[in-house]
Enzyme design. Structure first.
Site, PDB file in Angstrom:
ATOM      1  CG  ASP A  70      35.063  18.643  -6.641  1.00  6.78           C
ATOM      2  OD1 ASP A  70      33.847  18.737  -6.442  1.00  6.78           O
ATOM      3  OD2 ASP A  70      35.911  19.225  -5.946  1.00  6.78           O
ATOM      4  CE  LYS A  80      52.892  18.915  -4.488  1.00  8.27           C
ATOM      5  NZ  LYS A  80      52.703  20.178  -3.828  1.00  8.27           N
ATOM      6  CG  ASP A  86      39.283  18.042  -8.660  1.00  8.85           C
ATOM      7  OD1 ASP A  86      38.492  19.002  -8.699  1.00  8.85           O
ATOM      8  OD2 ASP A  86      39.643  17.529  -7.596  1.00  8.85           O
TER       9      ASP A  86
END
Length: 359
Positions: A110, A161, A217
């Site tokens: 992708d 994160k 992406d």
């Protein structure tokens, strides 16, 4: 040299387009997503490409035979009976990847960017370790898993994160490995990012190389359209002759020569028009991709949407907000479509004022 492209599953995030074609064959900027990658690999000296697939392999195989001949390379399919994640497919293709001692590329299918494969190969050979991953910088690292590395590129750790700033570099989904990595992977469902990379980093076997330029992406509609804008900007900088110009064209617009645009239209900025598209007089189109055979009738207004193959948009239609029309959808005159996902072969006879899936 060889490359393995992780084609994977059903392309659910890009539905309804992937109900008609496997995701790698959906056209991005008038070329199948997959072929952007394959052509860049060929330029870097790759002659053997393996596609790791778990879905619609027959359609891929048929389409890619012609590309194989055109490019003078070998393209084979490695078929997963059950999805094997992002590492398992490497073990499944082990025999092909270890036919010699050369490093090989691994790509997520992708990803769109200015693929720096030659530079990756030089960087990988220079540090001499098992793996190199391409990293890209992001503005909001707290949304991602980030890569922490030394100034020379050696990866120290991965942080998911982060709450406080440790790095703004994320994994760009493009890798080059030495065959030794295959000793770490079994042919079972495995995540290369979560199970293999942290171990390699702990053993100082993994390096990161910074990606210059854009990255996206494009596996879901919102990102597909953002990626289209970034790609067109890159074309403007590198090869502006490819872009369309003329009356009513604004900004970066890519138009297949077989398409026809009527009088008094306003096209752009950031529009891709595929083969055999017909746009009637007075239409306004911005930030959209129109795939093969679309017909937009007069005075319609299209913004921030993907219009699938052979769709018909009536007169004075307003269509916006990341709407995605599957193949052969007809929208009648004077309707408003807001953020709809419309499955193939539907006829829309009334407005869709709120985001919805039309089945």
């Amino acid at each position: 040299m060889k490359a393995l492209i992780l084609v994977g599953g059903y392309g659910t995030r890009l539905r309804p387009l992937t109900l008609s074609k496997p995701k790698p064959l959906v056209e991005f900027a008038n070329k199948p997503i997959l072929m952007h990658q394959v052509e860049a690999l060929v330029k870097a000296g790759v002659t053997y490409v393996i596609l790791a697939v778990s879905y619609r392999a027959e359609m891929l195989e048929k389409e890619l035979k012609a590309e194989e001949e055109r490019l003078g390379i070998t393209i084979t399919l490695s078929h997963e009976e059950v999805p094997l994640g992002t590492a398992g497919p490497l073990a499944l293709a082990r025999d092909s990847l270890t036919a010699d001692s050369e490093p090989f590329f691994v790509l997520n299918s992708d990803v769109i960017c200015d693929y720096p494969f030659e530079k990756m190969l030089q960087f990988h050979r220079a540090h001499g370790k098992e793996g190199t991953i391409l990293v890209t910088k992001v503005d909001e690292p707290s949304k991602y898993g980030v890569v922490v590395c030394k100034p020379d590129g050696q990866i120290e750790k991965f942080v998911e994160k982060p709450k406080v700033f440790v790095s703004n570099k994320i994994n760009a989904g493009l890798y080059i490995f030495s065959p030794a990595i295959l000793d770490r992977i079994q042919p079972k469902p495995t995540s290369i990012e979560k199970e293999i990379f942290p171990v390699m980093a702990g053993e100082h076997q993994l390096f990161a190389m910074d990606l210059a330029g854009f990255w996206m992406d494009v596996g879901q509609p919102k990102d597909f359209l953002t990626g289209m804008c970034l790609y067109l900007k890159s074309v403007r900088e590198k090869d502006p002759e490819q872009l369309h110009s003329g009356d009513g064209i604004m900004g970066n617009v890519l138009v297949d020569p077989s398409s026809k645009i009527g009088k008094g239209c306003r096209i752009g900025p950031n529009v891709v028009i595929g083969p055999n598209v017909k746009i009637d007089d007075g239409a306004c189109i911005s930030r959209c991709t129109l795939l093969r055979g679309v017909h937009v009738k007069s005075h319609s207004w299209l913004h921030n949407s993907i219009i699938g193959w052979q769709c018909r948009i009536g007169q004075w239609v307003r269509l916006e907000n990341a709407s995605v029309l599957g193949e052969d959808v007809a929208v009648q005159d004077e309707l408003y479509v807001n953020g709809a996902r419309i499955l193939p072969h539907k006829e829309i006879k009334e407005s869709i004022p709120n985001p919805d899936i039309i089945m």
